[in-house]
Scaffold this active site. Sequence first.
Site, PDB file in Angstrom:
ATOM      1  N   CYS A  77       0.864  -1.036   0.032  1.00  0.00           N
ATOM      2  CA  CYS A  77       0.098   0.050   0.167  1.00  0.00           C
ATOM      3  C   CYS A  77       1.040   1.204   0.011  1.00  0.00           C
ATOM      4  O   CYS A  77       1.355   1.388  -1.028  1.00  0.00           O
ATOM      5  CB  CYS A  77      -1.015   0.033   1.161  1.00  0.00           C
ATOM      6  SG  CYS A  77      -2.299   1.025   0.956  1.00  0.00           S
ATOM      7  N   HIS A 175      -3.601  -4.863  -0.430  1.00  0.00           N
ATOM      8  CA  HIS A 175      -3.309  -5.634   1.058  1.00  0.00           C
ATOM      9  C   HIS A 175      -3.366  -6.981   1.043  1.00  0.00           C
ATOM     10  O   HIS A 175      -4.547  -7.534   1.196  1.00  0.00           O
ATOM     11  CB  HIS A 175      -4.214  -5.077   2.151  1.00  0.00           C
ATOM     12  CG  HIS A 175      -3.913  -3.702   2.355  1.00  0.00           C
ATOM     13  ND1 HIS A 175      -2.932  -3.120   3.381  1.00  0.00           N
ATOM     14  CD2 HIS A 175      -4.518  -2.367   2.099  1.00  0.00           C
ATOM     15  CE1 HIS A 175      -3.112  -1.806   3.541  1.00  0.00           C
ATOM     16  NE2 HIS A 175      -3.916  -1.438   2.903  1.00  0.00           N
ATOM     17  N   GLU A 177      -2.432  -9.127   3.101  1.00  0.00           N
ATOM     18  CA  GLU A 177      -2.706  -9.715   4.590  1.00  0.00           C
ATOM     19  C   GLU A 177      -4.093  -9.630   4.871  1.00  0.00           C
ATOM     20  O   GLU A 177      -4.765  -9.926   5.742  1.00  0.00           O
ATOM     21  CB  GLU A 177      -1.914  -8.972   5.758  1.00  0.00           C
ATOM     22  CG  GLU A 177      -2.340  -7.477   6.114  1.00  0.00           C
ATOM     23  CD  GLU A 177      -1.988  -6.600   4.825  1.00  0.00           C
ATOM     24  OE1 GLU A 177      -2.310  -5.254   5.159  1.00  0.00           O
ATOM     25  OE2 GLU A 177      -1.517  -6.743   3.727  1.00  0.00           O
TER      26      GLU A 177
END
Length: 197
Positions: A77, A175, A177
């Site tokens: 990001c 992202h 994750e």
Amino acid sequence: MKIVIINYGAGNIQSIMFAIERLGFKAVLSNNPEEIQAADKVIFPGVGEASSAMKKLKESGLDSLIPNLKQPVLGICLGMQLMCNSSQEGNTKGLGIFDTDVIKFTPKVKVPQMGWNQIYDLKSDLFKGIPDNEFMYLVHSFYVPNCAEAIATTNYELEYASALKQDNFYGTQFHPEKSGAVGEKILDNFLKLNSNI
């Protein structure tokens, strides 16, 4: 394997740590130059505003350390955006790893782009085993135009680079994750780059 998440006060750090633990690895948080240089893999997260994040990097000397790292580095990001030449956000000079600039979406679209969007034109081992058009989670108001270093593309108002690669440096606008099983596979691919796992 030693995994270091750069801790400079501008990170979505907990969710990355948990995702790495789910993959069976352990990461340490650090802003210590020796510890970062000794890592097998480095993750450079970022959430927030570019100019204040860059200021934190400069205060800790990490702005000169990061571009000289030799192991695989993954910017996520804002981390990816700070690895570019510059960002229109706060008129910020970046780390210059990716030879491109970060610009703002026009008012024609809802900003930030927030939620799930597809990635395609996937290149590099970062996306090994991942088909085109998988959905990833994004939250951003600024983007990197399509460029030579793009290894994934996303469409929001226009086609832009949602992942970048230059030498040992990788970046994802999305992202991983927070992107479910596919995102975790991308993180797993990153952790397995140049290794015998």
